[in-house]
Structure formats: C-alpha cells, structure tokens
Design an enzyme around this catalytic site. Structure first.
Site, PDB file in Angstrom:
ATOM      1  N   CYS A   2      60.517  77.722 100.189  1.00  0.00           N
ATOM      2  CA  CYS A   2      60.526  78.149 101.587  1.00  0.00           C
ATOM      3  C   CYS A   2      59.446  79.198 101.854  1.00  0.00           C
ATOM      4  CB  CYS A   2      61.871  78.686 102.012  1.00  0.00           C
ATOM      5  SG  CYS A   2      63.247  77.533 101.843  1.00  0.00           S
ATOM      6  N   ARG A  27      55.048  75.871  99.869  1.00  0.00           N
ATOM      7  CA  ARG A  27      56.308  76.470  99.430  1.00  0.00           C
ATOM      8  C   ARG A  27      57.522  75.727  99.980  1.00  0.00           C
ATOM      9  NH1 ARG A  27      56.775  81.092  96.857  1.00  0.00           N
ATOM     10  NH2 ARG A  27      54.904  82.272  96.362  1.00  0.00           N
ATOM     11  N   TRP A  75      62.449  74.423 102.390  1.00  0.00           N
ATOM     12  CA  TRP A  75      62.755  73.556 101.243  1.00  0.00           C
ATOM     13  C   TRP A  75      64.271  73.558 101.135  1.00  0.00           C
ATOM     14  CZ3 TRP A  75      64.700  74.132  96.111  1.00  0.00           C
ATOM     15  CH2 TRP A  75      64.395  73.077  95.253  1.00  0.00           C
ATOM     16  N   ASN A 101      64.960  82.873 103.320  1.00  0.00           N
ATOM     17  CA  ASN A 101      64.751  82.244 102.014  1.00  0.00           C
ATOM     18  C   ASN A 101      65.864  82.708 101.091  1.00  0.00           C
ATOM     19  OD1 ASN A 101      62.349  81.287 103.030  1.00  0.00           O
ATOM     20  ND2 ASN A 101      61.051  82.675 101.859  1.00  0.00           N
ATOM     21  N   GLU A 491      53.912  68.896  78.535  1.00  0.00           N
ATOM     22  CA  GLU A 491      53.310  69.281  79.801  1.00  0.00           C
ATOM     23  C   GLU A 491      52.623  68.089  80.457  1.00  0.00           C
ATOM     24  OE1 GLU A 491      51.866  71.567  83.049  1.00  0.00           O
ATOM     25  OE2 GLU A 491      53.602  71.671  81.723  1.00  0.00           O
ATOM     26  N   LYS A 495      53.511  66.719  84.196  1.00  0.00           N
ATOM     27  CA  LYS A 495      52.538  66.564  85.278  1.00  0.00           C
ATOM     28  C   LYS A 495      52.627  65.162  85.888  1.00  0.00           C
ATOM     29  CE  LYS A 495      51.121  70.442  85.743  1.00  0.00           C
ATOM     30  NZ  LYS A 495      52.535  70.691  85.515  1.00  0.00           N
ATOM     31  N   GLU A 498      55.917  64.797  87.901  1.00  0.00           N
ATOM     32  CA  GLU A 498      55.939  65.673  89.071  1.00  0.00           C
ATOM     33  C   GLU A 498      55.213  65.068  90.270  1.00  0.00           C
ATOM     34  OE1 GLU A 498      55.988  70.382  87.981  1.00  0.00           O
ATOM     35  OE2 GLU A 498      54.186  69.284  87.412  1.00  0.00           O
ATOM     36  N   LYS A 613      56.728  75.297  95.186  1.00  0.00           N
ATOM     37  CA  LYS A 613      55.847  75.984  94.249  1.00  0.00           C
ATOM     38  C   LYS A 613      56.569  77.029  93.417  1.00  0.00           C
ATOM     39  CE  LYS A 613      51.985  77.098  92.323  1.00  0.00           C
ATOM     40  NZ  LYS A 613      51.453  76.207  91.280  1.00  0.00           N
TER      41      LYS A 613
END
Length: 618
Positions: A2, A27, A75, A101, A491, A495, A498, A613
């Site tokens: 948010c 965000r 969000w 938030n 990782e 990625k 995601e 984020k």
C-alpha cells in the site's frame, strides 16, 4: 505494501496526489483513491484497478478541487479489491476521511462495539472501522470540551484502542487545512516544503517536491498545516524530531529508456556493486572496513555465532552469507526466516549477534526479529538499502547498500548488493580470526573485477532473450545447483515464479534423487547452475540423471567449459571467478531469463499479481 500520500499547501492538491500515487503504485495496485478538502466540503474519488485506468480517469471525468488532501493505492488485506473497499474511508458522519496501511487486528471487536452504538458500514475493511472510531472520538472531544485541535486528539484516543499495525493519514471538514498522521509498524514520512507539507509512506512519492524529511517513529502522531508541523508521541506526549535529507533524486526513480524498472535495475547492477564497494576496501590491511557497525574490534572478535534473519530474496542472500562467513571467518552461522524467528524460542547464546537483511528497512517480520533479539539483550546489526528506515534507526549498527531506489517488485540489484556486502563482511570478520592476507587480497581483487564481469553478462541480453522465447511455453521449471550457487538457484526459481507465474522449484541438485526427480519429463526444463567450482563433478553427475530421463537442460556455466556443451541443450556462459563469487555472476543471467520469459508471456513485470514491494504486515 500500500501507499499513502498527503498534501497541505497553496497548490491544487489533486495533481500532487495523483503524481504521488503513480510513484507509489509499485507498493499496491488493486485500487486507489483520493479525498480532498475544499471550503469545508469533502470530496472523495476512488476506483478499483490500476491508477491510470481507475482513479486518474475518475478525476478527469469528475474533478475535485482543494489544497488539502490524502490519497492511497491499495494492496488488499481485508476485503477483496473493489470500489467500496478502496481507500479513503469515511466515518459515520462523512466528515472524516482516513487512508491506512497495515492491519487492525482487533477490528472485529471494535466494529461490534460501533454497530451497537448505531454505526453502519459500507465496506469489508478494517480501515473503515478505524475511520468510524476516530469520528466517534472526534464528536466526544468537540462536545465535551473546546479543544484547539480536536482531530489530533481524536486520532490519539482512537489509536489507544487499536491493536495492530498502521500508517494513517486523516483529514476532517471541520479542520480544512490540517492533516493528521500516525504510525506503528508501517512507515510514515513528513516532507517539509515552503508553505506546504507532505505526508507519505515512501519518500519516492515526494522527492520531486522536497528532499527534507522527518521519519516518524512508532506511536508518533503528526499534525501538518501549510506553515508548520508538530509531532507528539502517544505514550509520552513529546517526540524528538530530526530533519534528514534524502540521498536520491526524483530522476533516480524514473524508468528512463527502459521498458520496465526491473530491466533498468538489472542493468544498473555494475554500478550497484561499485557503490557497495566504494570506500570499503582496505588494500593495505587486506580487509574490508565499515563505518556503521558500531562494534569495536574486540566486540567483533568476541562473536561466537551469527544468526541471520530475512525473508524472500533477502533470505536467499542470507543463505549465501552463511557459506561466506563460515568459510572466510570460521564463525557458525544460522539462517532463519524472520517470521519464524519471532515466534519460536530460538536459543541465543551470550555472544550471538543477529544480522537482519531488508531492502526497504521496513519488512514487518524482519523488524520484529530485530526487536526480539534486542529485547533479549543481543546486538542486532542490519544490511539495508533505505536510509532513515525503521530498521536502520533501530539496529545497533548496520551497512547501507547504497543501491538507490528499487522500484521493480521483484528484487534484483538489492540482492546483488547484499551479496557484495556479505562478501566484504566475511573478509572483515575473517581477517580478525584466521583468514590470511593473501586469501583476503585475492577475494577483494576478485570483487573489484565483478562490475566489468556483470557488464559482459549484460551484453548477452539478446541471446538470453532468444533462449527465453524458446522456453516461455513451459509450465514447470526446476532450478538446480550445489554449494555456493544453490541459493542462487533458489533465487532464480523465485524470480521466474514471481513475474511470469510459471511454477518453478529450486533444489539442491543432490536432492533431486530423493523424490523430485519423479517430476522430470520432456516438457519440464531444468536450469542447472554449474560453474567450474569444487562441486562441479558432483553437479555434472546430477545433471546426467536429468538427461537420462529426457529432461531439457539449460546450463549456466563457466566460460571455456567444453564438457557442459556436450550434455546441455543450451548454455549461458559466465566469466571465471572465485568460487564464493559465482552466486553474484550466475544470478544476473537468471534475472534476465526470468524477465524475458515474463515479457514473452505478456505479464506485467513491474507489478506482478498479488505481490507488493515491501511487506509491512505479518
């Protein structure tokens, strides 16, 4: 998670708020809304969907005037994305607007109390409950006594009833040139201007207007007008205020010539490594130096164990840090998910230090882990990117990444910066123990060569894009490696899932034969991270098991490796380096591979579904 932006000043607030929302959209992008005060009238516009398709069009077709206003990009936590659940939310009377938030954990009990008092609710959110609660206290304050600032007092009264986390901004028709904000566990920043003030959850939203800011602490309550601001604390009614200057500028958070922030940030990584190294290498002493650890050499030598707490990408970096510090400094290291560390009784011996990693410096789980370690009397250090963040202010000492703003939701340059810093930290701690000057010098020289090596990897962008187009139709991937590059494989899988929504699993290559190999077939590609390191022969043997079952193999391998081309369907080459540094180099092509697959599949790379984020709720 948010985003909040508030403005009080002389200009029309709507353009300022809309610009701020666009800068905050990374965000949260389920919905967005604004509330504006004009001549004691409250105008609210809010809409489900992305900013340009939702609230921007709404304001264009139905403008709202006013020089005081608050705005929010959401969000979703409580209640699905909808126009009704979008912020701002109003109190029962419709004269108070709130953006929020965080999570109000006891909202259901508060809601029941308010319903019994005759309140009616329009949304499924916890935030509307908070708005009604503030409104109820505002009415009591106004009736019971003549207060010079009833809105601030009503916010304080309401927050004393609240259990949970919050960053809020509040406006009221009866105080048309006032914004009240407060925080607990969710960041909030005052921006200081000339005849105007700003309130935001993220400095990116206001850096084009001012670089002078005040980072609020938990339980701070701020009152903003055009000409002044004041801060009190819920517990003490006094609060120290420190004005800081933002390190970055507005253009640092622009895409420039790149189609996505993620690609821009991948290409910034040579400079990211240089920034992480700048001023931290001591060639004469064959060591690394840090100015902010706030521990003496004797205290550092006394450390018997390090626990690293992190989440997501930072957790993968922490795993590599475990390898680095244990090898270079011979210190036992344990890596914990920050959210698990908070809620289990992890034994911490006397000379144990907690190290937390967070790009934003606001990750709720990581912040709670830091506070738990400090509560138990242990030193807590941090690796963070955002100067002035909560973790930066509460840690006993720390190391800044200096990576600049990272806007892409999928972290790239912060990961690479963290690995660079962890390598330096391993050398620093190692030189206080048994790491030889020769080995340390070798490590530091290899680190200094990394920026140019990453530049050479970025020159392979087009060939990696072609490779991504070949494998984009796949629906399942495995990412396998051993040793130092095993966390880099984790990782790489993260990625891909995601930003492309492809199911991807990362494993130690040796673990495949213990079950997951049952899933290998001709339609399931495996990305093997197989540099020529101490685990090379073992990893090649694991690769042969995949080939025997007709699984397609993409290898990320060292330049000049003639054997890998014989057994892999496709090969991405990385420059030769020392074994502890292969995770940095092998991660870059994995980032590009995920990026180009996501683009090929038509995904919104910078705003992947269901993700935000910075996770500032537990």
């Amino acid at each position: 998670m948010c985003g909040i932006i508030g403005y009080v000043g002389k200009k029309a607030a709507s353009p300022v708020l809309l610009e701020g929302l666009r800068r905050l959209e990374y965000r949260g992008y389920d919905s967005a809304g604004v509330a504006l005060l004009h001549e004691a009238d409250l105008h609210v516009r809010k809409k489900k969907g992305r900013i340009d398709e939702g609230i921007a069009r709404e304001l264009q077709s139905n403008p709202a005037a006013g020089a005081t206003g608050i705005a929010h990009t959401r969000w979703a936590t409580h209640g699905p994305p909808s126009d009704e659940n979008s912020h701002p939310h109003l109190d029962q009377s419709g004269k108070i607007a709130v953006v929020h938030n965080g999570v109000i954990e006891n909202y259901d009990q508060l809601k029941q109390r308010l319903v019994k008092a005759g309140h009616q609710f329009r949304s499924a959110t916890d935030t509307e409950v908070l708005a009604h609660l503030i409104g109820e206290y505002f009415d009591k304050r106004r009736v019971e006594r003549s207060e010079p600032n009833p809105l601030t007092l009503a916010v304080c009264d309401a927050l004393r009833d609240v259990i949970g986390t919050y960053g809020i901004a509040v406006i009221c028709t009866e105080q048309p040139e006032v914004i009240v904000g407060s925080r607990r566990g969710s960041p909030l920043i005052i921006g200081i201007g000339d005849g105007e003030h700003f309130l935001t959850s993220d400095a990116n939203a206001i850096v084009a207007h001012t670089r002078e800011v005040v980072f609020l602490n938990d339980y701070d309550v701020a009152t903003l007008t055009r000409e002044r601001f004041a801060v009190v604390n819920l517990g003490t009614q006094t609060a120290p205020v420190q004005i800081s200057k933002l390190e970055f500028q507005a253009e640092d958070s622009q895409r420039g010539e790149f189609p996505h922030f993620m690609l821009k940030e991948i290409f910034e990584q040579p400079r990211t490594v240089e920034n992480a190294l700048r001023g931290r290498i001591d060639h004469e002493g064959a060591t690394a130096r840090f100015g902010g650890l706030n521990l003496s050499p004797a205290e550092l030598r006394a450390i018997d164990r390090i626990v690293i707490a992190a989440s997501g990408t930072s957790w993968h970096a922490a795993l590599i840090g475990e390898y680095l510090i244990e090898e270079l400094a011979h210190l036992p290291v344990e890596v914990e998910f920050a959210h698990e560390f908070c809620y289990r009784n992890c034994p911490l011996e006397k000379n144990t230090v907690l190290l937390v990693i967070s790009q934003s410096g606001e990750t709720a789980d990581t912040l709670m882990a830091l506070r738990e370690a400090k509560r138990r009397g242990h030193k807590a250090l941090a690796i963070i990117n955002v100067v002035g963040s909560t973790i930066a202010r509460e840690a006993d000492g720390g190391i800044y990444m200096h990576a600049g703003p990272e806007i892409g939701v999928a972290s790239t340059k912060a990961f690479i910066s963290t690995l660079t810093i962890l390598t330096l930290l391993g050398v620093h701690l190692g030189r206080m123990r048994m790491l030889s000057a020769g080995r340390a010098t070798e490590m530091l020289k290899a680190l200094e060569a990394v920026p140019k090596q990453i530049e050479s990897l970025l020159q392979q962008d087009e060939s990696i894009k072609n490779l991504a187009l070949k494998y984009a139709p796949a629906e399942d991937f495995f990412f396998l490696a051993r040793g130092y590059t095993f966390p880099a494989a984790l990782e790489g899988a993260l990625k891909l899932k995601e930003i492309s929504y492809i199911h991807a699993e990362g494993y130690s290559a040796a673990e495949m034969k213990h079950g997951p190999i049952a899933l290998i077939d001709e339609k399931t590609p495996t990305v093997f991270v197989v540099p020529q390191d101490s685990m090379y022969d073992k990893t090649m043997a694991n690769l042969a098991m995949i080939r025997a079952r007709k699984g397609p193999v993409i290898a990320v391998a060292t330049e000049g490796d003639l054997e890998i081309a014989k057994v892999a369907d496709d090969v991405i080459q990385v420059p030769r380096t020392l074994e502890p540094l292969y995770p940095i180099l092998t991660s870059v092509p994995l980032q590009l591979f995920a990026y180009h697959i996501a683009v090929a599949r038509g995904c919104d790379v910078d705003k992947p579904r269901n993700l935000a984020k910075s996770v500032t709720v537990q």
